[in-house]
Motif scaffolding. Structure first.
Motif, PDB file in Angstrom:
ATOM      1  N   TYR A   5     -16.575 -23.690   9.894  1.00 44.86           N
ATOM      2  CA  TYR A   5     -16.253 -22.393  10.493  1.00 44.86           C
ATOM      3  C   TYR A   5     -15.537 -22.613  11.829  1.00 44.86           C
ATOM      4  O   TYR A   5     -16.134 -23.086  12.797  1.00 44.86           O
ATOM      5  N   LEU A   6     -14.238 -22.304  11.854  1.00 38.52           N
ATOM      6  CA  LEU A   6     -13.497 -22.361  13.114  1.00 38.52           C
ATOM      7  C   LEU A   6     -13.810 -21.148  13.971  1.00 38.52           C
ATOM      8  O   LEU A   6     -13.668 -21.179  15.188  1.00 38.52           O
ATOM      9  N   LYS A   7     -14.214 -20.059  13.320  1.00 42.07           N
ATOM     10  CA  LYS A   7     -14.636 -18.866  14.044  1.00 42.07           C
ATOM     11  C   LYS A   7     -15.715 -18.171  13.228  1.00 42.07           C
ATOM     12  O   LYS A   7     -15.562 -17.964  12.016  1.00 42.07           O
ATOM     13  N   LYS A   8     -16.803 -17.806  13.873  1.00 43.85           N
ATOM     14  CA  LYS A   8     -17.884 -17.068  13.242  1.00 43.85           C
ATOM     15  C   LYS A   8     -17.995 -15.679  13.877  1.00 43.85           C
ATOM     16  O   LYS A   8     -17.544 -15.462  15.003  1.00 43.85           O
ATOM     17  N   LYS A 275      -6.431 -22.794  12.523  1.00 49.20           N
ATOM     18  CA  LYS A 275      -6.309 -22.821  13.983  1.00 49.20           C
ATOM     19  C   LYS A 275      -5.096 -22.015  14.460  1.00 49.20           C
ATOM     20  O   LYS A 275      -5.178 -21.262  15.440  1.00 49.20           O
ATOM     21  N   ILE A 278      -5.712 -18.242  14.335  1.00 47.52           N
ATOM     22  CA  ILE A 278      -6.493 -17.772  15.489  1.00 47.52           C
ATOM     23  C   ILE A 278      -5.588 -17.622  16.713  1.00 47.52           C
ATOM     24  O   ILE A 278      -5.668 -16.633  17.451  1.00 47.52           O
ATOM     25  N   GLU A 282      -4.657 -13.964  18.777  1.00 46.76           N
ATOM     26  CA  GLU A 282      -4.837 -13.746  20.218  1.00 46.76           C
ATOM     27  C   GLU A 282      -3.526 -13.334  20.884  1.00 46.76           C
ATOM     28  O   GLU A 282      -3.501 -12.435  21.739  1.00 46.76           O
ATOM     29  N   TRP A 300     -12.154  -8.050  15.648  1.00 48.81           N
ATOM     30  CA  TRP A 300     -11.894  -9.478  15.506  1.00 48.81           C
ATOM     31  C   TRP A 300     -12.943 -10.305  16.248  1.00 48.81           C
ATOM     32  O   TRP A 300     -13.467 -11.287  15.716  1.00 48.81           O
ATOM     33  N   LYS A 301     -13.252  -9.906  17.474  1.00 43.96           N
ATOM     34  CA  LYS A 301     -14.223 -10.667  18.254  1.00 43.96           C
ATOM     35  C   LYS A 301     -15.610 -10.622  17.620  1.00 43.96           C
ATOM     36  O   LYS A 301     -16.320 -11.631  17.575  1.00 43.96           O
ATOM     37  N   GLU A 305     -13.727 -14.009  11.071  1.00 43.63           N
ATOM     38  CA  GLU A 305     -14.166 -15.340  10.647  1.00 43.63           C
ATOM     39  C   GLU A 305     -12.970 -16.154  10.170  1.00 43.63           C
ATOM     40  O   GLU A 305     -12.049 -15.602   9.558  1.00 43.63           O
TER      41      GLU A 305
END
Length: 442
Positions: A5-8, A275, A278, A282, A300-301, A305
């Motif tokens: 998970y690069l972003k959860k 990556k 993401i 931003e 998103w925040k 994911e």
């Protein structure tokens, strides 16, 4: 190997009791409104419309003259676009209708079984207002119900900031609504489900809405039918190493703008794509003057994911566990998803296709399952407005007598003597069997 998970999603804030902080008692509010409308009818509906929408016209139902005046204020280009989109929805819904066949079959000599698809008598369609006028929801609900053959379709939409949503009313009219009410929220759902002095009761309610609308539909389910138990909009993208991270970012944010609680998920077999997606998200949120950046950023925040798998096949398997409402496939062979996946509301195949097309213009229905419901149901369609009935007729004495004998044996195996005797009687009448329990016959 497990996915990375690069972003959860961000954890929701909770208080000392473990409950999410700032959570509104939606169920309590909705329950009280429903009870009030049940007891007080139009008076309660008007009171809540004044409270929640600052709206209390002489009549919530728009007259033909009012509708014509409203439509006259809509730009011609918008009218043309509404009609073009509705032609797409109509064409697809018509094909759905044609795929449903009434039939009758003689399964054995003298035994005829049949199936009929009968439209629901009265349907209520809810067209949301709130942040945006959702014209497309009029196409998806009203038009689909009319194609199914529903004779009475009433539709409700709320005013937006005290103003009539002219384009929405136009879309409702051109979709074929038999009556249009300028009424929103729980009070609209309750009025349609229960019936009041001026708003007729329906047998089925469909259409998206906020948490109050969704909760009202869920609470009234059983008393009336509903399309789906709805939650926030969801999007999931499956991407391989050849996918454009910029496209992934744009398409994720296109759905994240729906509200502050929209899950937006990327599953990819490329760490680079993950990556860079993401990074693009931003940049888009902070540098492009996106008018809905606030909402999209919040979603998103909190709910975004990015998941990285070893292989694209693993990516499909991970994606299937989400059972997301919208699944977009950005891979070299997007049609692989048709066999690799089974849990989704709708698939959008390839870079030339996007979820926004499904939301607004392409013709398939955008009222789709959320919160994992795609594991057991599809979205709104012509079939949802039809009741599939069966009928039976035995045309020969020989067939009835034979089935009577079978029914007697099958029913007694389950200790249902009354059922068995219904079969015995036919065996006696039509196969001339001797039945010892029959003591008289007229």
């Amino acid at each position: 190997m497990s996915p990375t998970y690069l972003k959860k999603p961000a954890p929701l804030p909770t208080n000392e009791t473990g409950h999410v902080t700032g959570q509104i008692d939606v169920k309590g509010i909705v329950s009280s409104v429903i009870d009030d409308v049940r007891k007080n009818g139009d008076e309660a509906v008007r009171r809540y419309s004044e409270k929640f929408d600052k709206w209390s016209p002489e009549s919530f139902r728009l007259s033909k003259e009012q509708i014509e005046a409203i439509i006259s204020k809509v730009p011609q280009q918008t009218i043309d676009d509404i009609k073009e989109v509705q032609s797409n929805v109509r064409a697809f819904a018509q094909k759905q209708k044609e795929s449903l066949k009434d039939f009758e079959v003689e399964i054995r000599p003298g035994v005829h079984l049949g199936q009929k698809n009968v439209p629901i008598d009265a349907v209520g369609c809810y067209i949301p207002g709130g942040r945006y006028p959702l014209l497309a929801s009029a196409h998806m609900t009203i038009l689909t119900a009319k194609i199914a053959g529903v004779p009475n379709v009433i539709a409700c939409t709320p005013p937006i900031n005290g103003e009539i949503p002219n384009a929405t009313v136009a879309a409702m009219y051109f979709a074929g609504a038999d009556a249009i009410y300028l009424l929103g929220g729980t009070q609209a759902i309750a009025a349609m489900a229960i019936g009041t002095e001026t708003i007729p009761k329906v047998n089925f309610i469909c259409g998206p809405g906020n948490a109050f609308v969704a909760t009202a539909k869920a609470m009234l389910y059983g008393e009336i039918g509903i399309d789906l138990f709805a939650g926030p909009t969801e999007v999931l993208i499956v991407a391989d190493e050849d996918a454009s991270p910029f496209m992934c970012a744009v398409d994720l944010l296109s759905q994240a703008e729906h509200g502050p609680d929209t899950p937006a998920v990327l599953v990819t077999n490329s760490e680079r794509v993950g990556k860079e997606t993401i990074e693009h998200v931003e940049k888009i949120l902070t540098t492009t003057n996106m008018s809905t950046a606030g909402l999209a950023s919040t979603s998103w925040k909190a709910f975004g994911e990015v998941v990285v798998t070893e292989t694209i096949d693993e990516a499909y398997k991970v994606a299937d566990t989400y059972a997301s409402e919208h699944v977009q496939i950005l891979t070299k062979s997007p049609r692989d998803a048709l066999t690799k996946m089974s849990n989704y509301g709708a698939l959008f195949l390839g870079a030339k296709t996007c979820v926004s097309y499904g939301d607004k213009v392409i013709g398939t229905n955008h009222v789709l399952p959320t919160k994992g419901a795609a594991r057991y149901t599809g979205g709104l369609c012509v079939q949802k407005f039809l009741k599939t009935y069966t009928y039976q007729e035995i045309k020969t004495e020989e067939a009835s007598g034979a089935l009577g004998r079978l029914c007697g044996r099958a029913a007694r195996a389950e200790n249902f003597e009354g059922h068995a005797r219904s079969g015995d009687l036919r065996a006696s009448l039509f196969a001339k069997d001797q039945i010892d329990w029959i003591y008289t016959r007229e």
